[in-house]
Design a protein around this motif. Structure first.
Motif, short mmCIF file in Angstrom:
data_model
loop_
_atom_site.label_atom_id
_atom_site.label_comp_id
_atom_site.label_asym_id
_atom_site.label_seq_id
_atom_site.Cartn_x
_atom_site.Cartn_y
_atom_site.Cartn_z
N GLY A 65 0.80 -1.22 0.00
CA GLY A 65 0.00 0.00 0.00
C GLY A 65 0.83 1.27 0.00
O GLY A 65 0.34 2.32 -0.43
N VAL A 74 0.54 5.81 -1.61
CA VAL A 74 0.37 7.01 -0.80
C VAL A 74 1.13 8.24 -1.31
O VAL A 74 0.51 9.28 -1.58
N ASN A 78 -4.69 7.73 5.10
CA ASN A 78 -4.62 7.29 3.71
C ASN A 78 -6.02 7.41 3.09
O ASN A 78 -6.98 7.79 3.78
N THR A 90 -8.80 6.13 -0.47
CA THR A 90 -9.05 5.23 -1.59
C THR A 90 -8.59 5.86 -2.89
O THR A 90 -8.62 7.08 -3.06
N LEU A 118 -6.43 0.28 4.41
CA LEU A 118 -7.07 0.81 3.20
C LEU A 118 -8.13 -0.14 2.67
O LEU A 118 -9.16 0.29 2.12
N GLU A 160 -11.88 0.58 0.96
CA GLU A 160 -12.26 0.10 -0.37
C GLU A 160 -13.55 -0.72 -0.29
O GLU A 160 -14.42 -0.59 -1.16
N TRP A 168 -8.31 11.59 -0.91
CA TRP A 168 -7.00 12.23 -1.01
C TRP A 168 -7.09 13.74 -0.88
O TRP A 168 -6.16 14.39 -0.40
#
Length: 504
Positions: A20, A24, A239, A241, A408, A412, A490
């Motif tokens: 992951g 990022v 973090n 998606t 994460l 999702e 984000w």
């Protein structure tokens, strides 16, 4: 004036992706660019070519030539080339600390050159311990030049790694007498080194302007690791998606040809996935070594990874790297009781095998051999649309991690409208609102990490809740999932980063 920021990482989705972490820095950089920050990702090339790359710096260290190449991917990158940086393996079993030191040495030299031209970044945002030598090298360089550079140390996963003081001197070209700025004020490097015991996470936190991690819950773990007397304050940047409900629905519509917003489409998608689509499933283990191991285990236990299930059933989906951290072995231990409680259970693990995790992979393959009607493991990356279909088709997403800084996969799953049963740890505890505690906002259930009995109880509760609920209650649960996922974007992470940088 636009602020210039470097986001440093050992892996990037534009070069080599292992976990992951690769998502990022480039995703966050892209969101920062939209907010007016001139952001670039700094990472080794790992043998990835850049069609229109431009060399912007060159140096020779220990007889080896290194280049910094500016590459205009969708998000601008500075690729480090030469020597170990041209190898495909991102995290070698031997010599990873030397690779991190060389990365720090090359980039610190480049930073010094930019300082002379007045073009140095004002923000250097290092991700995980591999960026620590780079942060130290930039700290010394910026202190010597008396320029204002804000160093951010971003912990995604804690480590007990140490690097010798003499190795910092050898590779970074600094002295133990070099002046360093940090939470203790301007002091010699050796003072910071001995104060932190040489532990990389602790040293990087002490010599940075800010230390952050990936979730509110995980800040507690980081504070404990730094010690009760540590003066370091720990913040967090969530973090997020890389895709949302719209992308999931588009993928499902392409494959199934039905309206994904209808509850009955989920049932049909699950039926087709389990009994038909599985037979043509394609996956990539990620390397020749892992492919060989996966094929050998399939032959040993007489299983076929893409064998369809004999019939439809209640689908529980899991995904992620196949490591002890992720707790897949806990699921394996729970299978007998789960199948006894729910005979129609179907479990699919879309796992990413990594070198060194052969024992964990073998346990999953063995579990498939023992529970042929109920369990499948897919050892590798699946096609993106199929991956989204798995999230959408599942009745429940299960995240049994022993510890999880963020999680994460839970976001999702919620983006696909699928409730989550997860360990009460790290970011998972931040993301998942337990239905049993808050029925109005709940999106799943939580259980104690490592507790197989608690896992079974939480999962069976969720499956029974879905079975006994009417359509209005199911629609409300799905809307809760969508709403919860919307908190992790984000854009919101970039806003928080600007606060951490001191730009808000």
């Amino acid at each position: 004036m636009s602020w210039k920021a470097w986001l440093v990482t050992m892996e990037s989705l534009y070069t080599r992706k292992v976990g992951g972490l690769a998502e990022v820095p480039p995703r966050l950089a892209g969101a920062l660019i939209k907010k007016g920050v001139s952001a670039e990702v700094v990472t080794p090339s790992h043998k990835i070519e850049c069609p229109e790359g431009k060399a912007v710096f060159e140096t020779t260290l220990f007889g080896q030539r290194y280049l910094v190449e500016k590459c205009e991917f969708e998000v601008p990158h500075l690729l480090i080339r030469g020597g170990v940086f041209d190898e495909e393996t991102v995290y070698p079993r031997e010599g990873l600390d030397r690779k991190a030191l060389l990365l720090g040495a090359v980039v610190a030299q480049f930073f010094r050159e930019l300082v002379k031209r007045g073009e140095n970044p004002r923000i250097v945002h290092g991700n995980d311990w591999h960026s620590a030598p780079l942060l130290l090298g930039v700290n010394v360089a910026s202190t010597e030049a008396n320029v204002d550079t804000r160093l951010i140390y971003h912990i995604h996963l804690l480590t007990n790694t140490t690097i010798k003081l003499e190795d910092y001197e050898k590779y970074l070209g600094v002295s133990r007498k070099s002046l360093v700025r940090g939470v203790l004020g301007p002091r010699r490097l050796e003072e910071y080194y001995w104060e932190t015991g040489g532990y990389v996470d602790k040293l990087a936190s002490y010599i940075s302007s800010k230390t952050v991690t990936v979730s509110k819950q995980f800040t507690k773990n980081v504070k404990r690791a730094l010690g009760a007397s540590s003066p370091v304050e720990v913040d967090y940047i969530f973090n997020a998606t890389t895709w949302g409900t719209r992308e999931v629905y588009e993928a499902v519509s392409r494959i199934i040809g039905l309206d994904p917003s209808r509850l009955d489409t989920k049932r049909e998608a699950r039926r087709q996935l389990l009994t038909k689509i599985f037979s043509s499933l394609k996956f990539n283990p990620g390397s020749r070594e892992v492919t060989r191991i996966a094929e050998s285990l399939a032959e040993k236990y007489g299983v076929r990874y893409n064998e369809p299930f004999p019939s439809d059933g209640k689908l529980v989906f899991l995904s992620g790297r196949i490591t002890r951290q992720k707790g897949f072995d806990l699921l394996a231990k729970a299978m007998d009781k789960l199948v006894a409680e729910e005979p129609s259970l179907r479990v699919v693990v879309a796992g990413i095998p990594i070198p060194g995790a052969e024992r964990e992979l073998e346990l999953l393959v063995k579990t498939q051999a023992l529970h042929r009607e109920h369990f499948r493991v897919i050892p590798g990356y699946v096609e993106p649309d199929i991956y989204k279909l798995m999230y959408y088709s599942a009745d429940v997403y299960l995240a049994p991690s022993r510890y999880e800084p963020f999680g994460l996969v839970a976001v999702e799953a919620l983006s696909a409208g699928t409730p989550v049963v997860a360990s009460r740890t790290g970011g998972l505890a931040d993301i998942v609102i337990d239905l049993r505690v808050d029925p109005g906002r709940g999106v799943g259930t939580l259980f104690e990490p490592g507790n197989v009995t608690d896992l079974v109880d939480a999962l069976i509760y969720m499956l029974e809740f879905l079975e006994l609920s009417n359509s209005q209650e199911l629609l409300r649960l799905r809307e809760n999932c969508f709403l919860r996922a919307s908190h992790f974007t984000w854009d919101k992470s970039a806003e928080k980063a600007l606060e951490v940088y001191g730009l808000r």
